[in-house]
Design a protein around this motif. Structure first.
Motif, short mmCIF file in Angstrom:
data_model
loop_
_atom_site.label_atom_id
_atom_site.label_comp_id
_atom_site.label_asym_id
_atom_site.label_seq_id
_atom_site.Cartn_x
_atom_site.Cartn_y
_atom_site.Cartn_z
N PRO A 342 0.81 -1.23 0.00
CA PRO A 342 0.00 0.00 0.00
C PRO A 342 0.84 1.27 0.00
N ALA A 343 2.01 1.22 0.62
CA ALA A 343 2.85 2.41 0.68
C ALA A 343 3.47 2.75 -0.68
N LYS A 344 3.82 1.71 -1.44
CA LYS A 344 4.45 1.92 -2.75
C LYS A 344 3.42 1.99 -3.87
N GLY A 345 2.34 1.23 -3.72
CA GLY A 345 1.28 1.25 -4.71
C GLY A 345 1.54 0.38 -5.92
N LEU A 346 0.66 0.50 -6.90
CA LEU A 346 0.70 -0.26 -8.14
C LEU A 346 1.29 0.62 -9.24
N GLN A 347 2.29 0.11 -9.93
CA GLN A 347 2.90 0.85 -11.03
C GLN A 347 2.28 0.40 -12.35
N VAL A 348 1.86 1.37 -13.14
CA VAL A 348 1.24 1.09 -14.44
C VAL A 348 1.98 1.88 -15.51
N GLY A 349 2.61 1.17 -16.42
CA GLY A 349 3.33 1.81 -17.51
C GLY A 349 2.54 1.74 -18.80
N GLY A 350 2.88 2.61 -19.73
CA GLY A 350 2.27 2.58 -21.06
C GLY A 350 1.03 3.44 -21.22
N ILE A 351 0.71 4.28 -20.24
CA ILE A 351 -0.57 5.00 -20.36
C ILE A 351 -0.55 6.06 -21.45
N GLY A 352 0.66 6.35 -21.97
CA GLY A 352 0.74 7.29 -23.09
C GLY A 352 0.58 6.63 -24.44
N THR A 353 0.41 5.29 -24.47
CA THR A 353 0.33 4.60 -25.76
C THR A 353 -1.05 4.66 -26.40
N SER A 354 -2.03 5.17 -25.68
CA SER A 354 -3.36 5.43 -26.25
C SER A 354 -4.01 6.56 -25.46
N PRO A 355 -4.67 7.49 -26.12
CA PRO A 355 -5.35 8.57 -25.39
C PRO A 355 -6.50 8.07 -24.51
N ALA A 356 -6.92 6.81 -24.72
CA ALA A 356 -8.03 6.27 -23.92
C ALA A 356 -7.60 5.82 -22.54
N TRP A 357 -6.29 5.53 -22.35
CA TRP A 357 -5.87 4.89 -21.10
C TRP A 357 -6.10 5.72 -19.83
N PRO A 358 -5.75 7.01 -19.79
CA PRO A 358 -5.90 7.74 -18.53
C PRO A 358 -7.31 7.70 -17.94
N ALA A 359 -8.32 7.95 -18.78
CA ALA A 359 -9.70 7.94 -18.28
C ALA A 359 -10.13 6.54 -17.86
N LEU A 360 -9.74 5.53 -18.62
CA LEU A 360 -10.10 4.15 -18.28
C LEU A 360 -9.48 3.72 -16.96
N LEU A 361 -8.22 4.08 -16.76
CA LEU A 361 -7.55 3.71 -15.52
C LEU A 361 -8.15 4.44 -14.32
N GLN A 362 -8.55 5.66 -14.54
CA GLN A 362 -9.19 6.42 -13.45
C GLN A 362 -10.49 5.73 -13.02
N GLN A 363 -11.20 5.17 -13.97
CA GLN A 363 -12.45 4.47 -13.65
C GLN A 363 -12.20 3.10 -13.03
N ALA A 364 -11.13 2.44 -13.47
CA ALA A 364 -10.89 1.06 -13.03
C ALA A 364 -10.13 0.95 -11.71
N MET A 365 -9.37 1.99 -11.35
CA MET A 365 -8.50 1.92 -10.18
C MET A 365 -9.28 2.21 -8.91
N PRO A 366 -9.34 1.27 -7.96
CA PRO A 366 -10.05 1.51 -6.71
C PRO A 366 -9.40 2.61 -5.88
N ALA A 367 -10.19 3.24 -5.05
CA ALA A 367 -9.68 4.35 -4.24
C ALA A 367 -8.61 3.89 -3.24
N ASP A 368 -8.64 2.62 -2.84
CA ASP A 368 -7.70 2.15 -1.82
C ASP A 368 -6.37 1.65 -2.41
N ILE A 369 -6.19 1.78 -3.74
CA ILE A 369 -4.91 1.41 -4.35
C ILE A 369 -4.23 2.68 -4.85
N ARG A 370 -3.06 2.92 -4.33
CA ARG A 370 -2.26 4.05 -4.80
C ARG A 370 -1.62 3.66 -6.13
#
Length: 538
Positions: A342-370
């Protein structure tokens, strides 16, 4: 009364749904634990590419794909084999005896890649190099530039010794580690006419302390080639496009490839997090997606081997896929997702490879995961091979730890609840893209990898991690970077960067570390049968 009945019915529905979810989670956790415990067991001996342990792992993954109802999509059922070129291996017939001490090949001595496959014997006096005898070179006596390539220095000295009549050459008091010298055997270079060896620190002390020496040396090489195996299964929904979900399942075996970080690397490297964790997630997602009603796209599940050697499996797959890569919607790669902190969180790479990724990840990522995001589509894992084919990618990773590339990466240390949380994020992303058209691909900035060197500039190329010959082969060129502006092309081989000779990827990274923004220099490349020199500015 009617209102109370409705409340009771709603409460019962929520309770039933909660129970069903908990039951589903218990099943998923049980599956993940079963997969990781098997893949990281002693029986598989570290799953080194090309070994029986790797083959047992591939058979297990294939059987689990079949149980999940997937269709075989390899060249032979679920399996796809590919070649791995390793350069030279030290043959069992190679030997070195100093006086009455027989030394161990690969530890106390290493034949150099330009050595002839010959033997030599002689009574040798230290500091006396005579024709028709073995010559000893004390590396402490060399005047070596800090930017010099030691392999090239050794080759030049050995070549001159051969011309002067030496029957063999031994280099001692070199500052290299044995594992680093072993890696030189992957370099393709023409042989000299005499046998040439490098010896470690302990053997060097033996040569330093002796007044006279009786030396018997022989160099023989074996073919450095083995076969790796990818495992591929498909959910065929008769759709036009396919989503690829991948994870590598190979690991380090007993550390034979000299990529262990353990002081004593000759024990089983279990690889529970790296990457039994990602493979277990791959199999669980296959089971869940097969049971789902998400049918707008086909799903291809690929368990790669050869990743630890340089992305061999994924590169081969993207170049030999039976399904055209142009039909791939996107690729999700899971590598080391078993240590969510929880202190380090989940690392997600490649979000610049499609303009759709940032919004999708914002919807999919739970509030309790950094979440920590990186835009680059490249990196030291298999998603890179897909990004270089202009496919949107995402790379899920829970971070490095003190057990990385050590035998202590054990199943007991996996955070199973955390891994299940990562799987939920991936499933939710896939679920949300089921209602979307095929994603748009965008290029991203480079992400430099593979060295401890610190640097502030980039040439703007993606190296071919599977290249086994001298130099760094260009697998991709980024737009508007130094390389593209100069005219460097894909498939060029970089052999010099400024005054630095480039033999391998480490040389390239170390050379980059000497430059800063605004510096001007030259790059020499081999292009087919010619050499070209380009002026560049960082």
């Amino acid at each position: 009364m009617q209102h109370l009945t409705c409340l009771l019915a709603l409460s019962l529905t929520l309770t039933t749904q909660l129970y069903a979810q908990k039951k589903a989670d218990r099943k998923a956790l049980g599956n993940i634990q079963t997969h990781i415990n098997f893949l990281a067991s002693d029986k598989l001996e570290g799953r080194r590419t090309g070994t029986q342990g790797e083959r047992l792992a591939a058979e297990y993954i294939a059987s689990q794909m079949q149980l999940a109802g997937l269709t075989p999509a390899g060249d032979s059922g679920f399996l796809q084999t590919f070649p791995v070129s390793e350069g030279k291996l030290i043959a069992n017939t190679s030997h070195l005896t100093v006086n009455k001490s027989t030394l161990t090949a690969g530890e106390q001595f290493v034949p150099l890649p330009f050595s002839a496959q010959k033997d030599a014997k002689g009574d040798v006096l230290p500091d006396v190099n005579e024709p028709d005898n073995i010559w000893l070179f004390n590396v402490n006596d060399f005047e070596m530039s800090p930017h010099a390539d030691p392999l090239e220095i050794y080759r030049q000295n050995a070549r001159e010794a051969a011309k002067a009549g030496a029957t063999g050459v031994i280099f001692y008091n070199g500052t290299e580690k044995t594992a680093d010298v072993q890696k030189w055997l992957k370099v393709a270079v023409d042989p000299l006419t005499i046998p040439v060896m490098w010896v470690n620190e302990a053997t060097s002390k033996m040569l330093d302390d002796a007044e006279d020496l009786r030396i018997d040396m022989k160099v023989d090489f074996a073919s450095g080639r083995r076969t790796g195996t990818n495992v591929i299964g498909k959910i065929d929904n008769k759709a036009a496009s396919t989503i690829v979900i991948g994870a590598h399942f190979d690991h380090l075996g007993y550390g034979e490839d000299h990529n262990s970080l353990a002081p004593n690397d000759k024990t089983i490297h279990h690889g529970a997090d790296d990457n039994a964790s990602g493979t277990a997630a791959l199999l669980e997602l296959a089971r869940q997606l097969k049971a789902s009603n998400l049918q707008k796209y086909n799903y291809l599940f690929v368990a790669f081997s050869g990743e630890e050697l340089g992305l061999f499996g994924s590169k081969y797959f993207t170049e030999h896929s039976a399904i055209p890569t142009t039909s791939f919607n996107y690729m999700i790669n899971m590598d080391m997702i078993g240590r969510l902190d929880p202190a380090k969180g989940l690392q997600v790479g490649g979000i610049g490879t499609s303009p759709a990724w940032p919004a999708l990840l914002q919807q999919a990522m739970p509030a309790d995961i950094r979440a920590n995001y990186d835009s680059s589509g490249t990196g030291p894992s298999d998603h890179t091979s897909f990004y270089l084919k202009n496919i949107p990618v995402l790379f899920f990773f829970t971070g490095t730890h003190s057990d990385y590339h050590k035998p202590s990466d054990l199943a007991a240390k996996i955070n199973y609840e955390g891994e299940l949380a990562v799987i939920r994020v991936v499933y939710t992303l896939i679920e949300k893209t089921n209602e979307m058209d095929k994603l748009v691909f965008t290029k991203t900035r480079d992400k430099q990898t593979g060295t401890g060197a610190r640097f502030s500039v980039t040439l703007g190329i993606m190296p071919d991690y599977t290249w086994q010959k001298p130099g760094v082969k260009v697998d991709g060129v980024s737009d508007n970077k130094a390389a593209s502006k100069a005219g460097i092309l894909t498939n060029d081989v970089i052999v010099e960067l400024g005054t630095h000779v480039i033999v391998n990827l480490e040389d390239y990274m170390q050379a980059l570390a000497t430059f800063k923004k605004g510096d001007k220099t030259t790059v020499k490349v081999r292009r087919e049968d010619t050499e070209k020199v380009f002026d560049i500015q960082f």
